[in-house]
Design a protein around this motif. Structure first.
Motif, PDB file in Angstrom:
ATOM      1  N   CYS A 225       0.831  -1.209   0.000  1.00  0.00           N
ATOM      2  CA  CYS A 225       0.000   0.000   0.000  1.00  0.00           C
ATOM      3  C   CYS A 225       0.865   1.258   0.000  1.00  0.00           C
ATOM      4  O   CYS A 225       0.526   2.255  -0.648  1.00  0.00           O
ATOM      5  CB  CYS A 225      -0.931  -0.010   1.199  1.00  0.00           C
ATOM      6  SG  CYS A 225      -2.222  -1.265   1.100  1.00  0.00           S
ATOM      7  N   LEU A 228       1.952   1.811  -3.446  1.00  0.00           N
ATOM      8  CA  LEU A 228       0.835   2.313  -4.245  1.00  0.00           C
ATOM      9  C   LEU A 228       0.632   3.806  -4.010  1.00  0.00           C
ATOM     10  O   LEU A 228       0.457   4.577  -4.965  1.00  0.00           O
ATOM     11  CB  LEU A 228      -0.442   1.544  -3.869  1.00  0.00           C
ATOM     12  CG  LEU A 228      -1.754   2.076  -4.455  1.00  0.00           C
ATOM     13  CD1 LEU A 228      -1.772   1.894  -5.962  1.00  0.00           C
ATOM     14  CD2 LEU A 228      -2.959   1.394  -3.815  1.00  0.00           C
ATOM     15  N   GLY A 232       2.294   5.194  -7.167  1.00  0.00           N
ATOM     16  CA  GLY A 232       1.199   4.980  -8.116  1.00  0.00           C
ATOM     17  C   GLY A 232       0.923   6.220  -8.946  1.00  0.00           C
ATOM     18  O   GLY A 232       0.940   7.337  -8.439  1.00  0.00           O
ATOM     19  N   ARG A 238      -8.528   7.265  -7.089  1.00  0.00           N
ATOM     20  CA  ARG A 238      -8.400   5.896  -7.620  1.00  0.00           C
ATOM     21  C   ARG A 238      -7.572   5.025  -6.687  1.00  0.00           C
ATOM     22  O   ARG A 238      -7.833   3.836  -6.524  1.00  0.00           O
ATOM     23  CB  ARG A 238      -7.763   5.931  -9.013  1.00  0.00           C
ATOM     24  CG  ARG A 238      -8.632   6.557 -10.084  1.00  0.00           C
ATOM     25  CD  ARG A 238      -9.854   5.689 -10.381  1.00  0.00           C
ATOM     26  NE  ARG A 238      -9.472   4.380 -10.861  1.00  0.00           N
ATOM     27  CZ  ARG A 238      -9.201   4.087 -12.152  1.00  0.00           C
ATOM     28  NH1 ARG A 238      -9.244   5.061 -13.074  1.00  0.00           N
ATOM     29  NH2 ARG A 238      -8.885   2.873 -12.509  1.00  0.00           N
ATOM     30  N   LYS A 239      -6.558   5.620  -6.068  1.00  0.00           N
ATOM     31  CA  LYS A 239      -5.757   4.865  -5.102  1.00  0.00           C
ATOM     32  C   LYS A 239      -6.620   4.445  -3.921  1.00  0.00           C
ATOM     33  O   LYS A 239      -6.541   3.299  -3.453  1.00  0.00           O
ATOM     34  CB  LYS A 239      -4.573   5.709  -4.621  1.00  0.00           C
ATOM     35  CG  LYS A 239      -3.513   5.963  -5.672  1.00  0.00           C
ATOM     36  CD  LYS A 239      -2.421   6.882  -5.123  1.00  0.00           C
ATOM     37  CE  LYS A 239      -1.372   7.186  -6.181  1.00  0.00           C
ATOM     38  NZ  LYS A 239      -0.320   8.116  -5.685  1.00  0.00           N
ATOM     39  N   LEU A 241      -9.817   4.044  -3.920  1.00  0.00           N
ATOM     40  CA  LEU A 241     -10.756   3.030  -4.400  1.00  0.00           C
ATOM     41  C   LEU A 241     -10.081   1.676  -4.525  1.00  0.00           C
ATOM     42  O   LEU A 241     -10.667   0.641  -4.160  1.00  0.00           O
ATOM     43  CB  LEU A 241     -11.332   3.453  -5.755  1.00  0.00           C
ATOM     44  CG  LEU A 241     -12.308   2.462  -6.404  1.00  0.00           C
ATOM     45  CD1 LEU A 241     -13.521   2.232  -5.513  1.00  0.00           C
ATOM     46  CD2 LEU A 241     -12.723   2.972  -7.793  1.00  0.00           C
ATOM     47  N   GLN A 242      -8.844   1.657  -5.026  1.00  0.00           N
ATOM     48  CA  GLN A 242      -8.135   0.380  -5.160  1.00  0.00           C
ATOM     49  C   GLN A 242      -7.923  -0.258  -3.795  1.00  0.00           C
ATOM     50  O   GLN A 242      -8.099  -1.477  -3.641  1.00  0.00           O
ATOM     51  CB  GLN A 242      -6.786   0.584  -5.854  1.00  0.00           C
ATOM     52  CG  GLN A 242      -6.017  -0.736  -6.045  1.00  0.00           C
ATOM     53  CD  GLN A 242      -4.801  -0.589  -6.920  1.00  0.00           C
ATOM     54  OE1 GLN A 242      -4.782   0.247  -7.827  1.00  0.00           O
ATOM     55  NE2 GLN A 242      -3.773  -1.389  -6.664  1.00  0.00           N
ATOM     56  N   MET A 243      -7.536   0.528  -2.783  1.00  0.00           N
ATOM     57  CA  MET A 243      -7.360  -0.028  -1.446  1.00  0.00           C
ATOM     58  C   MET A 243      -8.691  -0.520  -0.872  1.00  0.00           C
ATOM     59  O   MET A 243      -8.745  -1.534  -0.170  1.00  0.00           O
ATOM     60  CB  MET A 243      -6.726   1.013  -0.521  1.00  0.00           C
ATOM     61  CG  MET A 243      -5.267   1.293  -0.831  1.00  0.00           C
ATOM     62  SD  MET A 243      -4.440   2.325   0.406  1.00  0.00           S
ATOM     63  CE  MET A 243      -5.319   3.882   0.191  1.00  0.00           C
ATOM     64  N   ILE A 245     -11.227  -1.743  -2.628  1.00  0.00           N
ATOM     65  CA  ILE A 245     -11.517  -3.016  -3.296  1.00  0.00           C
ATOM     66  C   ILE A 245     -10.632  -4.127  -2.738  1.00  0.00           C
ATOM     67  O   ILE A 245     -11.104  -5.249  -2.477  1.00  0.00           O
ATOM     68  CB  ILE A 245     -11.331  -2.875  -4.820  1.00  0.00           C
ATOM     69  CG1 ILE A 245     -12.364  -1.896  -5.389  1.00  0.00           C
ATOM     70  CG2 ILE A 245     -11.428  -4.236  -5.510  1.00  0.00           C
ATOM     71  CD1 ILE A 245     -12.138  -1.540  -6.848  1.00  0.00           C
ATOM     72  N   MET A 246      -9.348  -3.832  -2.561  1.00  0.00           N
ATOM     73  CA  MET A 246      -8.439  -4.823  -1.982  1.00  0.00           C
ATOM     74  C   MET A 246      -8.910  -5.245  -0.593  1.00  0.00           C
ATOM     75  O   MET A 246      -8.836  -6.426  -0.234  1.00  0.00           O
ATOM     76  CB  MET A 246      -7.023  -4.238  -1.892  1.00  0.00           C
ATOM     77  CG  MET A 246      -6.301  -4.111  -3.208  1.00  0.00           C
ATOM     78  SD  MET A 246      -4.719  -3.231  -3.012  1.00  0.00           S
ATOM     79  CE  MET A 246      -3.888  -4.268  -1.793  1.00  0.00           C
ATOM     80  N   SER A 285      -7.893   3.405   3.394  1.00  0.00           N
ATOM     81  CA  SER A 285      -8.590   3.983   2.250  1.00  0.00           C
ATOM     82  C   SER A 285      -9.442   5.173   2.683  1.00  0.00           C
ATOM     83  O   SER A 285      -9.414   6.239   2.062  1.00  0.00           O
ATOM     84  CB  SER A 285      -9.474   2.919   1.590  1.00  0.00           C
ATOM     85  OG  SER A 285     -10.289   3.483   0.585  1.00  0.00           O
TER      86      SER A 285
END
Length: 370
Positions: A225, A228, A232, A238-239, A241-243, A245-246, A285
């Motif tokens: 993370c 990222l 990233g 978006r970062k 959001l990616q965390m 989802i993860m 997140s």
């Protein structure tokens, strides 16, 4: 150990979330437990229940405090060790620094457990919260120094699966293969053989040496993370959001693995790594999005003060009687309340006294770093 000013390159949300984490163990949980005793309604009892560790298998939010701190230590790695690596600092020099820090945390953990009193070896408890953080941090950072991101992912998967197989295919003598009881599991058995001194529960220690193996995975997840967030190329939203989802995926995998390898903080099982990691990802997140993306920072100042001196306030419990201090300062206030609510007020005052001490340190720009 040194006192330094904080680095400006760290994420504000990182210190805020670390402070939020420490907020619970520096006194907030005592407030809610006192409230549950004063007003034993289902609401307060439910909160108090989430602030209590399960006896063995299972999970409560209180279980996430320890792994979240380790996870955040991993998030900080690209901003500390990674920054120096980018500046050209030799890997060997960074390796020695990482090892020194890890072993110093182990030493601080021994001091926290046993004080500064000399004891016979058999009476010393070596495993500790700080020791677990130190060892897991150290090995995760060594992996970070000598592998690229794909290598770190492979290590993460291998550690979790390897630990699962270690416990699933073995057991203490006299117990069936894969036994997961406190007496029969293989990790506790190995700790009884190799860890000097005494274990916290005699036959088991929740910060034992063998269960450090999957804890390295917790730190590696944080490092992922941190990479990222630092490197990233996508937007901050978006970062986040990616965390998010993860985190959701991690929680789903944890529940699936729980069917064959129970979620258990005492053993730091691989399913527990995913469960605690999922919650940690969701929290990071949220804090990152609100604080660093949207820019709402002022509300988090209370937690940042704690997060910037987290080790100091943790160690202070072994040397300062905060309850006595709060009683001395607020006797007049406590006299206004009768039991059982006086206990709630006292717990609140203890927390505020600790925060006031940390705020004073902040004003003096004194920050304990290891």
């Amino acid at each position: 150990m040194t006192t330094t000013t904080p680095t400006t390159q760290r994420l504000y949300s990182l210190d805020a979330l670390r402070g939020f984490d420490m907020f619970w163990i520096m006194g907030a949980e005592a407030i809610f437990h006192s409230m549950a005793e004063a007003s034993p309604t289902p609401f307060w009892q439910a909160i108090a229940g989430q602030l209590t560790h399960p006896d063995w298998h299972g999970y409560t939010l209180y279980d996430n405090i320890f792994p979240l701190f380790l996870f955040l230590a991993g998030v900080a790695t690209p901003y500390s060790v990674g920054r120096d690596l980018e500046k050209g600092t030799p890997r060997q020099q960074l390796l020695l620094r990482v090892i020194r820090r890890g072993l110093l945390l182990v030493l601080l953990g021994v001091i926290y457990n046993n004080g500064l009193v000399l004891k016979p070896l058999a009476e010393i408890r070596f495993p500790s919260v700080l020791g677990r953080i130190g060892l897991a941090y150290m090995f995760a950072n060594i992996i970070y120094l000598y592998t690229k991101q794909m290598g770190q992912i492979i290590w993460f998967v291998a550690l979790l699966i390897g630990y699962w197989l270690l416990l699933a295919l073995n057991a203490a003598p006299g117990f069936p293969m894969g036994d997961m009881t406190m007496e029969g599991n293989f990790a506790s058995y190995l700790d009884r053989l190799i860890v000097p001194g005494h274990l916290y529960k005699d036959i088991h220690d929740p910060e034992g040496l063998v269960s450090c193996i999957p804890a390295i995975g917790t730190a590696l997840l944080g490092i992922y993370c941190g990479n990222l967030l630092k490197h990233g190329t996508m937007s901050g939203s978006r970062k986040a959001l990616q965390m998010l989802i993860m985190g959701v995926v991690s929680l789903i995998l944890a529940q699936a693995w729980n069917l064959v390898f129970p979620i258990n903080k005492n053993l730091w099982t691989s399913s527990f790594v995913l469960q605690a990691g999922g919650v940690s990802l969701l929290l990071l997140s949220l804090f990152y999005y609100v604080i660093d993306v949207l820019g709402y920072r002022r509300w988090a100042f209370f937690f940042v003060i704690i997060g910037m001196n987290s080790i100091l306030i943790y160690m202070s419990d072994g040397f300062i009687d905060w309850t006595f201090t709060a009683q001395a300062l607020f006797t007049w206030l406590l006299q206004l309340f009768s039991e059982p609510y006086a206990a709630v007020v006292l717990a609140t005052m203890v927390l505020l006294v600790k925060w006031g001490f940390l705020y004073f340190m902040y004003l003096k720009k004194v920050f304990l770093r290891v």
